[in-house]
Design a protein around this motif. Structure first.
Motif, mmCIF file in Angstrom:
data_model
loop_
_atom_site.group_PDB
_atom_site.id
_atom_site.type_symbol
_atom_site.label_atom_id
_atom_site.label_comp_id
_atom_site.label_asym_id
_atom_site.label_seq_id
_atom_site.Cartn_x
_atom_site.Cartn_y
_atom_site.Cartn_z
ATOM 1 N N LYS A 53 0.813 -1.217 0.000
ATOM 2 C CA LYS A 53 0.000 0.000 0.000
ATOM 3 C C LYS A 53 0.853 1.277 0.000
ATOM 4 C CE LYS A 53 -2.301 1.552 3.593
ATOM 5 N NZ LYS A 53 -3.091 1.555 4.787
ATOM 6 N N ASP A 54 1.865 1.313 0.849
ATOM 7 C CA ASP A 54 2.638 2.544 1.033
ATOM 8 C C ASP A 54 3.841 2.695 0.099
ATOM 9 O OD1 ASP A 54 0.808 2.939 3.024
ATOM 10 O OD2 ASP A 54 2.235 2.868 4.668
ATOM 11 N N TYR A 55 4.390 1.563 -0.367
ATOM 12 C CA TYR A 55 5.625 1.646 -1.152
ATOM 13 C C TYR A 55 5.529 0.961 -2.516
ATOM 14 C CZ TYR A 55 7.253 3.029 3.424
ATOM 15 O OH TYR A 55 7.395 3.678 4.629
ATOM 16 N N GLY A 56 4.372 0.352 -2.826
ATOM 17 C CA GLY A 56 4.188 -0.297 -4.118
ATOM 18 C C GLY A 56 5.007 -1.555 -4.298
ATOM 19 N N ILE A 57 5.343 -2.208 -3.186
ATOM 20 C CA ILE A 57 6.161 -3.426 -3.249
ATOM 21 C C ILE A 57 5.274 -4.630 -2.950
ATOM 22 C CG2 ILE A 57 8.065 -4.702 -2.189
ATOM 23 C CD1 ILE A 57 9.332 -1.974 -1.548
ATOM 24 N N LYS A 58 5.205 -5.554 -3.909
ATOM 25 C CA LYS A 58 4.413 -6.768 -3.724
ATOM 26 C C LYS A 58 5.363 -7.931 -3.431
ATOM 27 C CE LYS A 58 0.583 -5.484 -6.749
ATOM 28 N NZ LYS A 58 -0.242 -4.969 -5.696
ATOM 29 N N LEU A 59 5.156 -8.580 -2.308
ATOM 30 C CA LEU A 59 5.961 -9.748 -1.947
ATOM 31 C C LEU A 59 5.153 -10.998 -2.249
ATOM 32 C CD1 LEU A 59 7.454 -8.738 1.507
ATOM 33 C CD2 LEU A 59 8.490 -8.553 -0.726
ATOM 34 N N SER A 60 5.689 -11.858 -3.071
ATOM 35 C CA SER A 60 4.976 -13.085 -3.406
ATOM 36 C C SER A 60 5.635 -14.318 -2.792
ATOM 37 C CB SER A 60 4.889 -13.247 -4.924
ATOM 38 O OG SER A 60 6.180 -13.185 -5.493
ATOM 39 N N ASP A 61 6.894 -14.210 -2.448
ATOM 40 C CA ASP A 61 7.632 -15.335 -1.880
ATOM 41 C C ASP A 61 7.804 -15.141 -0.378
ATOM 42 O OD1 ASP A 61 9.335 -17.379 -1.216
ATOM 43 O OD2 ASP A 61 10.948 -16.791 -2.582
ATOM 44 N N PRO A 62 7.175 -16.019 0.443
ATOM 45 C CA PRO A 62 7.294 -15.886 1.900
ATOM 46 C C PRO A 62 8.746 -15.927 2.397
ATOM 47 C CG PRO A 62 5.629 -17.511 1.337
ATOM 48 C CD PRO A 62 6.309 -17.116 0.059
ATOM 49 N N LYS A 63 9.603 -16.660 1.718
ATOM 50 C CA LYS A 63 11.010 -16.731 2.125
ATOM 51 C C LYS A 63 11.675 -15.371 1.979
ATOM 52 C CE LYS A 63 11.398 -21.553 0.915
ATOM 53 N NZ LYS A 63 11.710 -22.475 -0.144
ATOM 54 N N GLU A 64 11.261 -14.646 0.966
ATOM 55 C CA GLU A 64 11.783 -13.299 0.746
ATOM 56 C C GLU A 64 11.419 -12.406 1.939
ATOM 57 O OE1 GLU A 64 11.922 -10.483 -3.189
ATOM 58 O OE2 GLU A 64 9.969 -11.263 -2.587
ATOM 59 N N GLY A 65 10.201 -12.545 2.426
ATOM 60 C CA GLY A 65 9.741 -11.769 3.575
ATOM 61 C C GLY A 65 10.590 -12.011 4.808
ATOM 62 N N LYS A 66 10.995 -13.254 5.003
ATOM 63 C CA LYS A 66 11.831 -13.588 6.173
ATOM 64 C C LYS A 66 13.112 -12.780 6.176
ATOM 65 C CE LYS A 66 11.448 -17.979 8.395
ATOM 66 N NZ LYS A 66 11.681 -19.378 8.464
ATOM 67 N N THR A 67 13.696 -12.604 5.020
ATOM 68 C CA THR A 67 14.938 -11.834 4.895
ATOM 69 C C THR A 67 14.672 -10.340 5.072
ATOM 70 O OG1 THR A 67 15.765 -13.483 3.350
ATOM 71 C CG2 THR A 67 16.901 -11.376 3.386
#
Length: 85
Positions: A53-67
């Motif tokens: 919403k705030d930065y236009g970044i879509k995370l699709s890979d949960p592993k990426e989120g962990k990092t």
């Protein structure tokens, strides 16, 4: 980058309703999950929505989120490199 870190701290406290934690208590390298702020998986989903919403970044890979969600520092670096808003 310091301005983005301060913004992130404010948004995290506000969006996650962290009533027991003030923005000043959050250090840039503190872990967001576990022993740090003690965030959980529901909080992670809120952070994903915030980034979209705030930065236009879509995370699709949960592993990426962990990092990315290790600390305020890692979030700020990722947002700085990938934001579209």
């Amino acid at each position: 980058m310091e301005e983005l870190k301060a913004e992130l701290k404010n948004k995290i406290v506000e969006v996650l309703n962290l009533e027991d934690i003030s923005v000043d208590e959050i250090q840039d390298h503190d872990p967001l999950f576990g022993d740090g702020l003690g965030l959980d998986s529901i909080d992670a989903l809120e952070l994903i929505v915030l980034m979209d919403k705030d930065y236009g970044i879509k995370l699709s890979d949960p592993k990426e989120g962990k990092t990315i969600f290790q600390s305020i520092e890692t979030m700020a670096q990722y947002i700085g490199a990938n934001r579209t808003k």
